[in-house]
Design an enzyme around this catalytic site. Structure first.
Site, PDB file in Angstrom:
ATOM      1  N   LEU A   1       0.815  -1.223   0.000  1.00  0.00           N
ATOM      2  CA  LEU A   1       0.000   0.000   0.000  1.00  0.00           C
ATOM      3  C   LEU A   1       0.845   1.268   0.000  1.00  0.00           C
TER       4      LEU A   1
ATOM      5  N   ALA B   1       2.643   4.457  -0.693  1.00  0.00           N
ATOM      6  CA  ALA B   1       2.619   5.313  -1.887  1.00  0.00           C
ATOM      7  C   ALA B   1       2.509   6.762  -1.456  1.00  0.00           C
TER       8      ALA B   1
ATOM      9  N   THR C   1      -5.618   2.154  -7.631  1.00  0.00           N
ATOM     10  CA  THR C   1      -6.722   3.112  -7.586  1.00  0.00           C
ATOM     11  C   THR C   1      -7.551   3.095  -8.872  1.00  0.00           C
ATOM     12  N   ASP C   2      -8.786   3.550  -8.765  1.00  0.00           N
ATOM     13  CA  ASP C   2      -9.626   3.664  -9.974  1.00  0.00           C
ATOM     14  C   ASP C   2      -9.150   4.814 -10.872  1.00  0.00           C
ATOM     15  N   GLU C   3      -8.301   5.708 -10.330  1.00  0.00           N
ATOM     16  CA  GLU C   3      -7.889   6.884 -11.119  1.00  0.00           C
ATOM     17  C   GLU C   3      -7.054   6.512 -12.340  1.00  0.00           C
TER      18      GLU C   3
ATOM     19  N   TYR D   1      -0.146  11.739 -10.134  1.00  0.00           N
ATOM     20  CA  TYR D   1      -0.419  10.638  -9.192  1.00  0.00           C
ATOM     21  C   TYR D   1      -0.923   9.403  -9.935  1.00  0.00           C
TER      22      TYR D   1
ATOM     23  N   ALA E   1      -0.765   8.690 -13.072  1.00  0.00           N
ATOM     24  CA  ALA E   1       0.231   8.163 -14.022  1.00  0.00           C
ATOM     25  C   ALA E   1       1.240   7.285 -13.286  1.00  0.00           C
TER      26      ALA E   1
ATOM     27  N   LEU F   1     -10.496  15.411   0.887  1.00  0.00           N
ATOM     28  CA  LEU F   1     -11.764  16.155   0.995  1.00  0.00           C
ATOM     29  C   LEU F   1     -12.524  15.923   2.312  1.00  0.00           C
TER      30      LEU F   1
ATOM     31  N   TYR G   1     -13.387  23.009  -5.127  1.00  0.00           N
ATOM     32  CA  TYR G   1     -12.711  23.214  -6.414  1.00  0.00           C
ATOM     33  C   TYR G   1     -13.747  23.365  -7.530  1.00  0.00           C
TER      34      TYR G   1
ATOM     35  N   GLY H   1      -6.428  19.841 -14.399  1.00  0.00           N
ATOM     36  CA  GLY H   1      -6.727  18.515 -14.977  1.00  0.00           C
ATOM     37  C   GLY H   1      -7.729  17.712 -14.162  1.00  0.00           C
TER      38      GLY H   1
ATOM     39  N   TYR I   1      12.773   7.807  15.765  1.00  0.00           N
ATOM     40  CA  TYR I   1      13.325   7.036  14.647  1.00  0.00           C
ATOM     41  C   TYR I   1      14.376   7.778  13.841  1.00  0.00           C
TER      42      TYR I   1
HETATM   43  P1  NAD Z   1      -1.618   7.493   2.789  1.00  0.00           P
HETATM   44  O1  NAD Z   1      -0.968   8.644   2.112  1.00  0.00           O
HETATM   45  O2  NAD Z   1      -2.549   7.746   3.929  1.00  0.00           O
HETATM   46  O3  NAD Z   1      -0.501   6.490   3.341  1.00  0.00           O
HETATM   47  C1  NAD Z   1       0.616   6.130   2.594  1.00  0.00           C
HETATM   48  C2  NAD Z   1       1.633   5.490   3.522  1.00  0.00           C
HETATM   49  O4  NAD Z   1       2.778   5.119   2.726  1.00  0.00           O
HETATM   50  C3  NAD Z   1       2.136   6.429   4.617  1.00  0.00           C
HETATM   51  O5  NAD Z   1       2.151   5.752   5.846  1.00  0.00           O
HETATM   52  C4  NAD Z   1       3.543   6.776   4.185  1.00  0.00           C
HETATM   53  O6  NAD Z   1       4.429   7.042   5.265  1.00  0.00           O
HETATM   54  C5  NAD Z   1       3.950   5.531   3.419  1.00  0.00           C
HETATM   55  N1  NAD Z   1       5.001   5.791   2.417  1.00  0.00           N
HETATM   56  C6  NAD Z   1       5.029   6.791   1.498  1.00  0.00           C
HETATM   57  N2  NAD Z   1       6.163   6.723   0.795  1.00  0.00           N
HETATM   58  C7  NAD Z   1       6.857   5.643   1.244  1.00  0.00           C
HETATM   59  C8  NAD Z   1       8.084   5.037   0.893  1.00  0.00           C
HETATM   60  N3  NAD Z   1       8.866   5.547  -0.073  1.00  0.00           N
HETATM   61  N4  NAD Z   1       8.475   3.932   1.560  1.00  0.00           N
HETATM   62  C9  NAD Z   1       7.703   3.411   2.556  1.00  0.00           C
HETATM   63  N5  NAD Z   1       6.548   3.959   2.941  1.00  0.00           N
HETATM   64  C10 NAD Z   1       6.115   5.055   2.289  1.00  0.00           C
HETATM   65  O7  NAD Z   1      -2.324   6.667   1.634  1.00  0.00           O
HETATM   66  P2  NAD Z   1      -3.702   5.868   1.638  1.00  0.00           P
HETATM   67  O8  NAD Z   1      -4.788   6.796   1.295  1.00  0.00           O
HETATM   68  O9  NAD Z   1      -3.791   5.035   2.848  1.00  0.00           O
HETATM   69  O10 NAD Z   1      -3.468   4.935   0.362  1.00  0.00           O
HETATM   70  C11 NAD Z   1      -2.813   3.670   0.500  1.00  0.00           C
HETATM   71  C12 NAD Z   1      -2.731   3.004  -0.866  1.00  0.00           C
HETATM   72  O11 NAD Z   1      -4.053   2.810  -1.388  1.00  0.00           O
HETATM   73  C13 NAD Z   1      -1.975   3.821  -1.917  1.00  0.00           C
HETATM   74  O12 NAD Z   1      -1.232   2.933  -2.691  1.00  0.00           O
HETATM   75  C14 NAD Z   1      -3.084   4.484  -2.722  1.00  0.00           C
HETATM   76  O13 NAD Z   1      -2.650   4.723  -4.034  1.00  0.00           O
HETATM   77  C15 NAD Z   1      -4.158   3.417  -2.670  1.00  0.00           C
HETATM   78  N6  NAD Z   1      -5.541   3.908  -2.781  1.00  0.00           N
HETATM   79  C16 NAD Z   1      -5.987   4.914  -1.975  1.00  0.00           C
HETATM   80  C17 NAD Z   1      -7.319   5.308  -2.052  1.00  0.00           C
HETATM   81  C18 NAD Z   1      -7.871   6.401  -1.165  1.00  0.00           C
HETATM   82  O14 NAD Z   1      -9.014   6.815  -1.373  1.00  0.00           O
HETATM   83  N7  NAD Z   1      -7.147   6.877  -0.166  1.00  0.00           N
HETATM   84  C19 NAD Z   1      -8.189   4.696  -2.979  1.00  0.00           C
HETATM   85  C20 NAD Z   1      -7.677   3.680  -3.801  1.00  0.00           C
HETATM   86  C21 NAD Z   1      -6.360   3.284  -3.679  1.00  0.00           C
HETATM   87  O1  DAU Z   2     -10.321   7.477  -6.490  1.00  0.00           O
HETATM   88  C1  DAU Z   2      -9.352   7.001  -5.604  1.00  0.00           C
HETATM   89  C2  DAU Z   2      -8.452   8.137  -5.173  1.00  0.00           C
HETATM   90  O2  DAU Z   2      -9.218   8.959  -4.301  1.00  0.00           O
HETATM   91  C3  DAU Z   2      -7.177   7.669  -4.488  1.00  0.00           C
HETATM   92  O3  DAU Z   2      -6.410   6.928  -5.401  1.00  0.00           O
HETATM   93  C4  DAU Z   2      -6.373   8.857  -3.982  1.00  0.00           C
HETATM   94  O4  DAU Z   2      -5.243   8.393  -3.268  1.00  0.00           O
HETATM   95  C5  DAU Z   2      -7.251   9.673  -3.055  1.00  0.00           C
HETATM   96  O5  DAU Z   2      -6.563  10.816  -2.613  1.00  0.00           O
HETATM   97  C6  DAU Z   2      -8.545  10.079  -3.763  1.00  0.00           C
HETATM   98  O6  DAU Z   2      -8.295  11.046  -4.817  1.00  0.00           O
HETATM   99  P1  DAU Z   2      -9.241  12.323  -5.057  1.00  0.00           P
HETATM  100  O7  DAU Z   2      -8.442  13.354  -5.751  1.00  0.00           O
HETATM  101  O8  DAU Z   2     -10.535  11.914  -5.654  1.00  0.00           O
HETATM  102  O9  DAU Z   2      -9.533  12.718  -3.513  1.00  0.00           O
HETATM  103  P2  DAU Z   2      -9.565  14.135  -2.763  1.00  0.00           P
HETATM  104  O10 DAU Z   2     -10.079  13.870  -1.392  1.00  0.00           O
HETATM  105  O11 DAU Z   2      -8.291  14.888  -2.903  1.00  0.00           O
HETATM  106  O12 DAU Z   2     -10.691  14.940  -3.576  1.00  0.00           O
HETATM  107  C7  DAU Z   2     -12.008  14.458  -3.725  1.00  0.00           C
HETATM  108  C8  DAU Z   2     -12.775  15.425  -4.586  1.00  0.00           C
HETATM  109  O13 DAU Z   2     -12.939  16.665  -3.860  1.00  0.00           O
HETATM  110  C9  DAU Z   2     -12.069  15.800  -5.863  1.00  0.00           C
HETATM  111  O14 DAU Z   2     -13.045  15.988  -6.894  1.00  0.00           O
HETATM  112  C10 DAU Z   2     -11.399  17.138  -5.554  1.00  0.00           C
HETATM  113  C11 DAU Z   2     -12.358  17.777  -4.569  1.00  0.00           C
HETATM  114  N1  DAU Z   2     -11.727  18.650  -3.543  1.00  0.00           N
HETATM  115  C12 DAU Z   2     -10.697  18.144  -2.814  1.00  0.00           C
HETATM  116  C13 DAU Z   2     -10.075  18.912  -1.864  1.00  0.00           C
HETATM  117  C14 DAU Z   2      -8.900  18.370  -1.055  1.00  0.00           C
HETATM  118  C15 DAU Z   2     -12.215  19.933  -3.323  1.00  0.00           C
HETATM  119  O15 DAU Z   2     -13.187  20.381  -3.975  1.00  0.00           O
HETATM  120  N2  DAU Z   2     -11.601  20.694  -2.375  1.00  0.00           N
HETATM  121  C16 DAU Z   2     -10.537  20.260  -1.635  1.00  0.00           C
HETATM  122  O16 DAU Z   2     -10.017  21.007  -0.783  1.00  0.00           O
END
Ligand code: NAD
Ligand code: DAU
Length: 380
Positions: free
Chosen positions: A86, A88, A138-140, A186, A188, A226, A243, A319, A377
């Site tokens: 996970l 990233a 991710t779905d992105e 991200y 990409a 968000l 946004y 974008g 650490y």
């Molecule tokens: P997050 O940013 O909360 O956590 C990422 C973790 O990875 C952190 O603990 C960070 O310290 C660690 N990390 C970052 N760079 C590192 C490195 N070089 N070596 C070791 N550890 C490192 O992310 P999240 O939202 O929990 O997402 C986790 C995974 O799920 C990611 O791969 C993300 O792409 C994927 N994902 C997230 C979402 C979402 O909505 N958050 C949705 C679909 C997929």
């Molecule tokens: O779809 C899965 C992805 O969802 C994950 O892969 C990513 O790690 C995760 O960050 C998330 O990406 P989004 O860009 O969709 O999430 P975010 O919470 O940044 O934004 C959600 C939506 O809200 C998006 O359309 C942008 C908008 N937004 C976000 C922020 C932070 C705002 O309008 N205002 C804001 O301040």
């Protein structure tokens, strides 16, 4: 994998989703050793795992996944048989400002981990047998969908929407066959890492699985995303930066339902396969923001909706993908997974958690936790 492997490495376990996965595995599989490998970037926080940090089957390594020698060492030292990856850089806005860090961690980091796992498993008598490299994506990576179909029919965008609703409306959503078309740095970088994982499967026969999930929400999410950002800002009476016009659509899943899906797929998924994970729960940002406002107002004793004046429309994200929507029917029909929570329940739980855990939010936003863990650490 039918049997739970003895030694499971979870990368990014100090982050949002990773901490839920670590907690689930440490408590559900006492016979396994769960090795959490995390660099503890700004997004990694060991306070997310306070409740299980002393469990006898839990180990933590502060390490960078892009450091291949360190990965080799941790994998062989712990005789790792399953990896759930996970770690990233996860925030789209940060990737727009600093794409290089995303390429380094998400692409080179994933490649280093793949190579280290492959080398170790190839050195064992049973090689790849009963091993699994499970990559969380991710779905992105699929790009963006339109708000309407070519006839101008709008998708349902409601909590009750299901695959059949979408089909009836003739509006598409992402399936496992959808062609990759990432737009942000991200996505990409995640697409590239997914391709490397599949390349290791197709070229070397490494047993791999990739899953692509929709937007997660829930406890321990860093308040730059968000939902936690807006909950925190409403609590503090600060502006809510929407946004563009707030019309973009995201498909939301409660984080514990994602963790349950990961557990199921890790044990029952087919190596070489891909599964989409999502709850058919699309929301237009502005509608979701109004639900958040009403929920926070109600739970803090304010008249419901009174915080709407905080909504502030700001310049759009560069974008900005219009709509994501996941078709998770394969996972539902092949492995029997389905989300356990209705969205309203999930939001209620999440808002309550942020209200009850102000100290966590303050530590994370003030950077105090970083200073604390630097002392423990060393430099990050
Ligand atoms: P997050 O940013 O909360 O956590 C990422 C973790 O990875 C952190 O603990 C960070 O310290 C660690 N990390 C970052 N760079 C590192 C490195 N070089 N070596 C070791 N550890 C490192 O992310 P999240 O939202 O929990 O997402 C986790 C995974 O799920 C990611 O791969 C993300 O792409 C994927 N994902 C997230 C979402 C979402 O909505 N958050 C949705 C679909 C997929
Ligand atoms: O779809 C899965 C992805 O969802 C994950 O892969 C990513 O790690 C995760 O960050 C998330 O990406 P989004 O860009 O969709 O999430 P975010 O919470 O940044 O934004 C959600 C939506 O809200 C998006 O359309 C942008 C908008 N937004 C976000 C922020 C932070 C705002 O309008 N205002 C804001 O301040």
């Amino acid at each position: 994998m039918s049997d739970t492997p003895k030694n499971i490495m979870i990368t990014g376990g100090a982050g949002f989703i990773g901490s839920h996965v670590v907690r689930l595995f440490v408590t559900k599989y006492p016979e396994s050793t769960i090795v959490n490998v995390d660099k503890l970037t700004y997004a990694g926080n060991l306070a997310n795992l306070k409740d299980i940090e002393n469990a006898s089957n839990y180990k933590f390594y502060k390490a960078d996944i892009a450091d291949i020698d360190e990965m080799r060492k941790i994998i062989s030292e712990n005789k790792i048989t399953g990896v759930i990856h996970l770690a990233a850089e996860s925030h789209v806005d940060r990737s727009i400002k600093d794409p290089f860090t995303f390429a380094r961690t998400n692409v080179m980091g994933t490649l280093s981990l793949l190579q280290a796992a492959k080398e170790y498993w190839e050195s064992l008598p049973d090689k790849f047998e009963n091993k699994l490299f499970y990559h969380i994506s991710t779905d992105e990576v699929y790009g963006a969908l339109e708000l309407t179909n070519p006839e101008g029919v709008k998708a349902p965008f409601t909590t009750k929407a299901s695959a059949s609703d979408h089909t009836a409306f003739g509006v598409d959503f992402f399936t496992e066959e959808t062609k990759y078309n990432p737009h942000s740095p991200y996505s990409a970088s995640k697409a590239s890492s997914d391709h490397f994982v599949r390349a290791y499967h197709d070229t070397y026969g490494l047993p791999t699985i990739v899953t692509n999930c929709s937007n997660n929400y829930g406890p321990y999410q860093f308040p730059e995303k968000l939902i936690p950002l807006f909950i925190n800002n409403i609590m503090q009476n600060r502006p809510l930066p929407v946004y563009g016009k707030g019309e973009n659509v995201r498909d939301w899943l409660f984080v514990e339902d994602h963790a349950r899906a990961i557990d199921l797929i890790f044990h029952k998924g087919k190596p070489g396969d891909t599964y989409n994970i999502g709850g058919f729960n699309e929301w237009k940002n502005i509608d979701l923001i109004k639900v958040l406002i009403r929920t926070v107002d109600r739970l803090t004793g304010k008249p419901e909706g009174s915080s709407e004046h905080l909504i502030t429309y700001v310049t759009d994200r560069l974008g900005h993908d219009m709509r994501y929507a996941i078709d998770s029917r394969k996972l539902q029909s092949e492995l029997g997974w389905e989300p356990s929570l209705q969205f309203e329940e999930g939001i209620e739980k999440t808002v309550k958690w942020y209200l009850d855990n102000k100290e966590w939010v303050d530590n994370v936003t003030s950077g105090d936790y970083e200073k604390y863990y630097d002392k423990m650490y060393g430099d990050r």
